[in-house]
Design a protein around this motif. Sequence first.
Motif, PDB file in Angstrom:
ATOM      1  N   ALA A  74     -61.312 -78.974 -63.349  1.00  0.00           N
ATOM      2  CA  ALA A  74     -61.493 -79.079 -64.793  1.00  0.00           C
ATOM      3  C   ALA A  74     -62.957 -78.825 -65.100  1.00  0.00           C
ATOM      4  CB  ALA A  74     -61.071 -80.466 -65.284  1.00  0.00           C
ATOM      5  N   GLN A  75     -63.236 -77.829 -65.918  1.00  0.00           N
ATOM      6  CA  GLN A  75     -64.618 -77.418 -66.149  1.00  0.00           C
ATOM      7  C   GLN A  75     -64.969 -77.530 -67.620  1.00  0.00           C
ATOM      8  OE1 GLN A  75     -66.291 -76.805 -63.342  1.00  0.00           O
ATOM      9  NE2 GLN A  75     -68.185 -76.749 -64.518  1.00  0.00           N
ATOM     10  N   GLY A  76     -65.868 -78.477 -67.953  1.00  0.00           N
ATOM     11  CA  GLY A  76     -66.227 -78.693 -69.348  1.00  0.00           C
ATOM     12  C   GLY A  76     -67.357 -77.815 -69.842  1.00  0.00           C
ATOM     13  N   LYS A  77     -68.154 -77.291 -68.918  1.00  0.00           N
ATOM     14  CA  LYS A  77     -69.286 -76.433 -69.315  1.00  0.00           C
ATOM     15  C   LYS A  77     -69.676 -75.553 -68.134  1.00  0.00           C
ATOM     16  CE  LYS A  77     -72.679 -79.962 -68.073  1.00  0.00           C
ATOM     17  NZ  LYS A  77     -73.801 -80.799 -68.550  1.00  0.00           N
ATOM     18  N   LYS A  78     -70.519 -74.586 -68.388  1.00  0.00           N
ATOM     19  CA  LYS A  78     -71.007 -73.719 -67.319  1.00  0.00           C
ATOM     20  C   LYS A  78     -71.851 -74.537 -66.347  1.00  0.00           C
ATOM     21  CE  LYS A  78     -71.304 -69.777 -70.498  1.00  0.00           C
ATOM     22  NZ  LYS A  78     -72.208 -68.780 -71.099  1.00  0.00           N
ATOM     23  N   ASP A  79     -71.620 -74.319 -65.066  1.00  0.00           N
ATOM     24  CA  ASP A  79     -72.351 -75.060 -64.042  1.00  0.00           C
ATOM     25  C   ASP A  79     -72.661 -74.114 -62.886  1.00  0.00           C
ATOM     26  OD1 ASP A  79     -73.376 -76.741 -62.145  1.00  0.00           O
ATOM     27  OD2 ASP A  79     -71.741 -78.193 -62.189  1.00  0.00           O
ATOM     28  N   PRO A  80     -73.890 -73.631 -62.796  1.00  0.00           N
ATOM     29  CA  PRO A  80     -74.241 -72.660 -61.749  1.00  0.00           C
ATOM     30  C   PRO A  80     -73.975 -73.159 -60.332  1.00  0.00           C
ATOM     31  CG  PRO A  80     -75.975 -72.801 -63.399  1.00  0.00           C
ATOM     32  CD  PRO A  80     -75.011 -73.910 -63.692  1.00  0.00           C
ATOM     33  N   ARG A  81     -73.922 -74.472 -60.151  1.00  0.00           N
ATOM     34  CA  ARG A  81     -73.678 -75.017 -58.807  1.00  0.00           C
ATOM     35  C   ARG A  81     -72.283 -74.674 -58.299  1.00  0.00           C
ATOM     36  NH1 ARG A  81     -75.058 -81.144 -60.092  1.00  0.00           N
ATOM     37  NH2 ARG A  81     -73.740 -80.516 -61.845  1.00  0.00           N
TER      38      ARG A  81
END
Length: 294
Positions: A74-81
């Motif tokens: 589940a991805q709420g925002k962009k996360d480069p990690r």
Amino acid sequence: MVSSPHEAMHRIFQEYPGLFSRVSEVLGVDIPPPSSATALPTDLTETRPLERRVDTLLRIETEHDGPFLLAIEAQGKKDPRKTASWPYYVAYLNNRYRLPILLLVVCQDRATAEWAARPISIGLRQWQTLALNPLVAGPHNMPVITDVAEARKDLALATLAAITHADNPDVGAILKTLSAALRDTPETIADPIVELIAQGLGDRPAAQQWRNLVAVDLSFYKSPLSEEIRDEGRAEGRAQGRAEGLLLILDVRGIAITDETREKITSCDDPQLLHQWLNRAATAATAEELFAEE
């Protein structure tokens, strides 16, 4: 109750493992329907002190094509990690289970979904050692379900669709459709759906719309969430009634109040504090005396 949209976006697949076959159809990927599904440990930590966890991990059995692993993030925002952790998840799970792996990312906004759908390449410019292609479900490709019959046909898919469209301007119609679809649904089926939607909406304005629908349209349910919503509604009603009574007394007694004081009274959601002010209003000479002991 955990009220995180992040939890709802992946936990729904734990509640309804068969949901993925319908989601894959929506996303245009030909995945065989599951004959069974088993939840697996989500801890991907190795012996060295580096903890990694996938949100939900299911072993999906199919009738003719064999088993595969479904990792759900589940991805709420962009996360480069994630460009480092997602390939790690896939490589680790492949090494541990020796099964085909599919990574599904669920998002609630289009920009994050588009970001998550980009292929991740590891290697040199001249040669890719590893290429990862996440499958993404989000507001850009999940259906907007506003037909009650369609929602009843597949409540799990309708629930996930509502969660992914939490920021849709027409979310009120989407939620109204779901509440109508749940009216004739057994409580044991409706309860997790009611909770998942409340969870998935988080602190968005639509969350209050859903709570109002549960309190009115689904008032016959006795689940903990339904009771919690009704208790809140009763408390809000008491607070509103006392605030209106307090303003009426001040008006009848000819005590002038400022806009700031009116806002303080009408925005107070503590019935006991309002009751205290109400008692003081009978003898106070000025509005300021209502709050003298604060």
